[in-house]
Design a protein around this motif. Structure first.
Motif, PDB file in Angstrom:
ATOM      1  N   THR A 161      25.259  27.131 -36.469  1.00 21.13           N
ATOM      2  CA  THR A 161      25.615  25.518 -36.527  1.00 21.13           C
ATOM      3  C   THR A 161      24.479  24.894 -35.724  1.00 21.13           C
ATOM      4  O   THR A 161      23.931  23.818 -36.412  1.00 21.13           O
ATOM      5  N   GLU A 162      24.124  25.236 -34.578  1.00 20.42           N
ATOM      6  CA  GLU A 162      23.098  24.356 -33.895  1.00 20.42           C
ATOM      7  C   GLU A 162      21.706  24.488 -34.708  1.00 20.42           C
ATOM      8  O   GLU A 162      21.036  23.542 -34.970  1.00 20.42           O
ATOM      9  N   ASP A 163      21.427  25.807 -35.261  1.00 19.96           N
ATOM     10  CA  ASP A 163      20.130  25.894 -35.900  1.00 19.96           C
ATOM     11  C   ASP A 163      20.187  25.013 -37.344  1.00 19.96           C
ATOM     12  O   ASP A 163      19.285  24.206 -37.579  1.00 19.96           O
ATOM     13  N   LEU A 164      21.498  24.985 -37.844  1.00 22.53           N
ATOM     14  CA  LEU A 164      21.519  24.127 -39.079  1.00 22.53           C
ATOM     15  C   LEU A 164      21.459  22.670 -38.660  1.00 22.53           C
ATOM     16  O   LEU A 164      20.911  21.785 -39.360  1.00 22.53           O
ATOM     17  N   VAL A 165      22.263  22.171 -37.657  1.00 23.88           N
ATOM     18  CA  VAL A 165      22.167  20.583 -37.316  1.00 23.88           C
ATOM     19  C   VAL A 165      20.624  20.344 -36.976  1.00 23.88           C
ATOM     20  O   VAL A 165      20.157  19.334 -37.105  1.00 23.88           O
ATOM     21  N   TYR A 166      19.839  21.309 -36.170  1.00 23.35           N
ATOM     22  CA  TYR A 166      18.456  21.191 -36.005  1.00 23.35           C
ATOM     23  C   TYR A 166      17.538  20.756 -37.188  1.00 23.35           C
ATOM     24  O   TYR A 166      16.931  19.716 -37.233  1.00 23.35           O
ATOM     25  N   LEU A 167      17.948  21.612 -38.084  1.00 25.77           N
ATOM     26  CA  LEU A 167      17.235  21.760 -39.366  1.00 25.77           C
ATOM     27  C   LEU A 167      17.561  20.204 -40.017  1.00 25.77           C
ATOM     28  O   LEU A 167      16.759  19.297 -40.703  1.00 25.77           O
TER      29      LEU A 167
ATOM     30  N   GLY B 177      26.131  13.153 -37.142  1.00 26.26           N
ATOM     31  CA  GLY B 177      26.740  12.426 -36.174  1.00 26.26           C
ATOM     32  C   GLY B 177      27.165  13.628 -34.830  1.00 26.26           C
ATOM     33  O   GLY B 177      27.917  13.449 -33.980  1.00 26.26           O
ATOM     34  N   ILE B 178      26.379  14.496 -34.788  1.00 27.27           N
ATOM     35  CA  ILE B 178      26.416  15.663 -33.860  1.00 27.27           C
ATOM     36  C   ILE B 178      25.197  15.487 -32.812  1.00 27.27           C
ATOM     37  O   ILE B 178      24.344  15.177 -33.248  1.00 27.27           O
ATOM     38  N   ASP B 179      25.724  15.738 -31.535  1.00 26.35           N
ATOM     39  CA  ASP B 179      24.582  15.714 -30.454  1.00 26.35           C
ATOM     40  C   ASP B 179      24.237  17.246 -30.347  1.00 26.35           C
ATOM     41  O   ASP B 179      25.064  18.063 -29.949  1.00 26.35           O
ATOM     42  N   LEU B 180      22.975  17.232 -30.585  1.00 28.97           N
ATOM     43  CA  LEU B 180      22.449  18.721 -30.837  1.00 28.97           C
ATOM     44  C   LEU B 180      22.580  19.477 -29.235  1.00 28.97           C
ATOM     45  O   LEU B 180      22.882  20.540 -29.098  1.00 28.97           O
ATOM     46  N   ASP B 181      22.098  18.441 -28.169  1.00 27.57           N
ATOM     47  CA  ASP B 181      22.066  19.350 -27.089  1.00 27.57           C
ATOM     48  C   ASP B 181      23.540  19.582 -26.299  1.00 27.57           C
ATOM     49  O   ASP B 181      23.547  20.653 -25.704  1.00 27.57           O
TER      50      ASP B 181
ATOM     51  N   VAL C  83      18.002  28.068 -31.865  1.00 31.66           N
ATOM     52  CA  VAL C  83      17.821  26.539 -31.030  1.00 31.66           C
ATOM     53  C   VAL C  83      18.517  26.848 -29.667  1.00 31.66           C
ATOM     54  O   VAL C  83      17.813  26.050 -28.612  1.00 31.66           O
ATOM     55  N   MET C  84      19.557  27.324 -29.623  1.00 31.46           N
ATOM     56  CA  MET C  84      20.182  27.242 -28.062  1.00 31.46           C
ATOM     57  C   MET C  84      19.302  28.171 -27.115  1.00 31.46           C
ATOM     58  O   MET C  84      19.612  27.899 -25.783  1.00 31.46           O
ATOM     59  N   LYS C  85      18.330  28.980 -27.786  1.00 29.28           N
ATOM     60  CA  LYS C  85      17.503  29.803 -26.698  1.00 29.28           C
ATOM     61  C   LYS C  85      16.282  29.001 -26.542  1.00 29.28           C
ATOM     62  O   LYS C  85      15.765  29.146 -25.409  1.00 29.28           O
ATOM     63  N   ALA C  86      15.662  28.654 -27.928  1.00 27.50           N
ATOM     64  CA  ALA C  86      14.305  27.818 -27.630  1.00 27.50           C
ATOM     65  C   ALA C  86      14.331  26.634 -27.076  1.00 27.50           C
ATOM     66  O   ALA C  86      13.377  26.053 -26.477  1.00 27.50           O
ATOM     67  N   GLY C  87      15.688  25.884 -27.248  1.00 28.72           N
ATOM     68  CA  GLY C  87      15.549  24.322 -26.755  1.00 28.72           C
ATOM     69  C   GLY C  87      15.044  23.315 -27.506  1.00 28.72           C
ATOM     70  O   GLY C  87      14.624  23.808 -28.643  1.00 28.72           O
ATOM     71  N   PRO C  88      14.912  22.065 -27.173  1.00 31.21           N
ATOM     72  CA  PRO C  88      14.457  21.069 -27.940  1.00 31.21           C
ATOM     73  C   PRO C  88      13.197  21.106 -28.366  1.00 31.21           C
ATOM     74  O   PRO C  88      12.374  21.810 -27.693  1.00 31.21           O
ATOM     75  N   ARG C  89      13.005  20.559 -29.539  1.00 35.33           N
ATOM     76  CA  ARG C  89      11.425  20.838 -30.191  1.00 35.33           C
ATOM     77  C   ARG C  89      10.268  20.213 -29.168  1.00 35.33           C
ATOM     78  O   ARG C  89       9.159  20.735 -29.165  1.00 35.33           O
ATOM     79  N   LEU C  90      10.687  19.191 -28.720  1.00 37.40           N
ATOM     80  CA  LEU C  90       9.651  18.316 -28.055  1.00 37.40           C
ATOM     81  C   LEU C  90       9.999  18.652 -26.373  1.00 37.40           C
ATOM     82  O   LEU C  90       9.117  17.924 -25.811  1.00 37.40           O
TER      83      LEU C  90
ATOM     84  N   GLY D 271      14.722  29.007 -35.789  1.00 36.91           N
ATOM     85  CA  GLY D 271      15.363  29.685 -36.845  1.00 36.91           C
ATOM     86  C   GLY D 271      15.148  28.993 -38.208  1.00 36.91           C
ATOM     87  O   GLY D 271      15.638  29.463 -39.273  1.00 36.91           O
ATOM     88  N   VAL D 272      14.101  28.017 -38.123  1.00 33.99           N
ATOM     89  CA  VAL D 272      13.975  27.397 -39.547  1.00 33.99           C
ATOM     90  C   VAL D 272      12.540  27.893 -40.312  1.00 33.99           C
ATOM     91  O   VAL D 272      11.941  27.094 -40.910  1.00 33.99           O
ATOM     92  N   GLY D 273      11.991  29.069 -39.911  1.00 33.29           N
ATOM     93  CA  GLY D 273      10.684  29.305 -40.242  1.00 33.29           C
ATOM     94  C   GLY D 273      10.847  29.637 -41.790  1.00 33.29           C
ATOM     95  O   GLY D 273       9.753  29.104 -42.488  1.00 33.29           O
ATOM     96  N   LEU D 274      11.743  30.178 -42.433  1.00 33.78           N
ATOM     97  CA  LEU D 274      11.726  30.398 -43.759  1.00 33.78           C
ATOM     98  C   LEU D 274      12.183  29.160 -44.533  1.00 33.78           C
ATOM     99  O   LEU D 274      11.756  28.699 -45.644  1.00 33.78           O
ATOM    100  N   ALA D 275      12.748  28.155 -43.836  1.00 28.83           N
ATOM    101  CA  ALA D 275      12.949  26.638 -44.529  1.00 28.83           C
ATOM    102  C   ALA D 275      11.566  25.998 -44.471  1.00 28.83           C
ATOM    103  O   ALA D 275      11.313  25.324 -45.384  1.00 28.83           O
ATOM    104  N   ASN D 276      10.686  26.207 -43.504  1.00 31.63           N
ATOM    105  CA  ASN D 276       9.435  25.810 -43.697  1.00 31.63           C
ATOM    106  C   ASN D 276       8.825  26.308 -44.706  1.00 31.63           C
ATOM    107  O   ASN D 276       7.777  25.674 -45.254  1.00 31.63           O
TER     108      ASN D 276
END
Lengths: 321, 321
Positions: free
Chosen positions: A261-267, A276-280, A301-308, B222-227
């Motif tokens: 779910t969190e990778d989906l929401v990130y994408l 409407g979801i708070d990713l953090d 994403v739960m392991k890698a953390g936010p993009r920026l 998790g979005v490597g292949l989406a990219n």
């Protein structure tokens, strides 16, 4: 700005509904008992993070799926949080009675597109399964609860291989005749691919244009989010996923489960799509779920953390490229 | 049939070049020494599986990247398999001399789009790095070896956050002035997203239309292949990946590395795109790489097996959905 696929490609939907199936599809394959209190904590955490739709449990035989035997208890403890839709899998009249008693928001019936998988999963033919759903419908109607239909093995079968689109349409037609207007195409064993997503969605839309279509992908072969991209390009705006990437498949012991779910929401967020979801907050729940399960789960994403998220330059030795 | 993104979407390329970077980007972060013989076996296995392009090693300081100190030896042992292109990373004149002596197929130079990352990675400013490349070019020209340019942190920087597209264009322009016509956009820390892929590819194409563009993604979030899907929709037909999903990033200890070559090839084939690669043979190599590394790696298809692999109905207990 909404992402557009290629220079003249389809614009993606502006908003997507994310349906959390972790406490059902994710937990059902966990052999070790997860206390009801822990399941409740996960659902509450996800609601606090902004999720609004859940396939929360199954009213199937406790012998078949012991992990979900506390469905009624779980729903009772959760109550009816405002604005939250809770559904449950219902295989038969007995399950429908239990689901109605639990005050479920919708009953999700399920039949496989492939005959062999239906025989294996429900111990009867697809025709017999579909016939039996008339009883479920009567119970649902009497209780004033809507039905939804999931089509398992919509993209391929572990016993038969390819599943013709006609088999998916056959089940969808039967659902439609029962009055169902929300259908989920389930990628039960993780064999969906972008062309199959496009083909099945287009066929379903052409024949039954008044259907609401949801997509349910597993990341068994690493392409779950690529399939989401294909679904978005077709305008599909409902996706089912599991927090932390919970789930699995009895056919492939080392494979990952549902899309996370969190990778989906990130994408989705990165593509400019609202959820409407708070990713953090969602990632916090995902890490808590990993702790409950007790081993590493597939969500990234739960392991890698936010993009920026940035590091101080003296913190890290780098040799990347 | 080539997959088309959405009803009026871009058609994907008919053929894609897959560039294996596992023995460079994948192995470089492995602390434990991998014997040259094992590296050689991986390269030979991949060639037998149909791969034809490799970023095989780096001619960087053995102190900075001890794992790749056997680059010259590895290339000598491999020789010049017919139809196979072997490249290596070359940071400076010293590396270029060594690469030329090794008879490399192309020298890959690298500069970061972000100033901080370049300072950290190469201990000098981007301007100083670019200036130093004139020497590399002279050595490459004298040896008759083409140069390629990689742009690290093309989609974001672990120290600065967002990287403006103008920074990518600045490095690309400098490369172009040096005579480079093949440029790789590197997603060094796994922060690329579909809209950024589209933006960067379109800008680069608009300004430098004679460039060959390759994309190098990590699956950190998790979005490597989406990219990859976004790249394909832009018509990009060169992707860099690591067998078994080797690789990692010093910034995110639990995160996965490069996109997995076999998952990429699976996706491409399923989208109707030719690669010339035998996926089953590639998965055999991926499993062998996992055995060499000694712990589970992120590639999915090597674990899940072919899409249409079927089981006997009495083999499996099912409770999927």
């Amino acid at each position: 700005m909404i992402y557009q696929f290629g220079q003249n490609g389809a614009a993606f939907p502006r908003r997507v509904r994310v349906v959390e199936v972790g406490t059902r599809d994710g937990f059902q394959s966990q052999a070790e008992w997860i206390p009801t209190e822990a399941k409740l904590g996960v659902l509450k955490g996800l609601i606090a993070a902004g999720l609004r739709e859940f396939e929360a449990t199954s009213f199937v035989s406790p012998r078949a799926v012991p992990q979900l035997r506390d469905g009624a208890e779980l729903l009772a403890a959760l109550g009816h949080p405002p604005g939250v839709k809770l559904t449950a899998l219902v295989p038969n009249a007995k399950g429908a009675e239990a689901a109605a008693a639990a005050g479920i928001g919708a009953m999700v019936v399920f039949v496989s597109a492939s005959e062999s998988h239906n025989l294996k999963n429900l111990n009867r033919t697809r025709a017999a399964s579909l016939e039996g759903l008339a009883q479920v419908r009567d119970i649902a109607d009497a209780a004033g609860i809507p039905m939804q239909g999931a089509i398992a093995t919509s993209f391929g079968c572990p016993f038969e291989g390819e599943v013709p689109v006609e088999s998916v349409l056959m089940v969808a037609r039967a659902y439609h005749d029962l009055g169902i207007r929300h259908i989920t195409l389930g990628d039960t064993t993780g064999v969906a691919t972008p062309p199959l997503v496009a083909e099945r969605v287009r066929s379903l839309r052409a024949e039954l244009p008044d259907l609401e279509i949801a997509l349910h992908f597993h990341n068994t072969r690493g392409v779950g989010l690529a399939n989401v991209m294909a679904g978005l390009a077709e305008g599909i705006d409902i996706y089912e996923s599991s927090v932390a990437g919970l789930g699995g498949c009895p056919f492939v012991p080392r494979a990952t489960g549902n899309i996370s779910t969190e990778d989906l929401v990130y994408l989705l967020h990165e593509c400019g799509i609202e959820t409407g979801i708070d990713l953090d907050a969602l990632c916090d729940v995902a890490r808590a779920v990993e702790a409950i399960i007790g081993h590493e789960l597939a969500g990234q994403v739960m392991k890698a953390g936010p993009r920026l998220q940035t590091a101080a330059m003296d913190e890290v030795r780098t040799a990347c490229g």
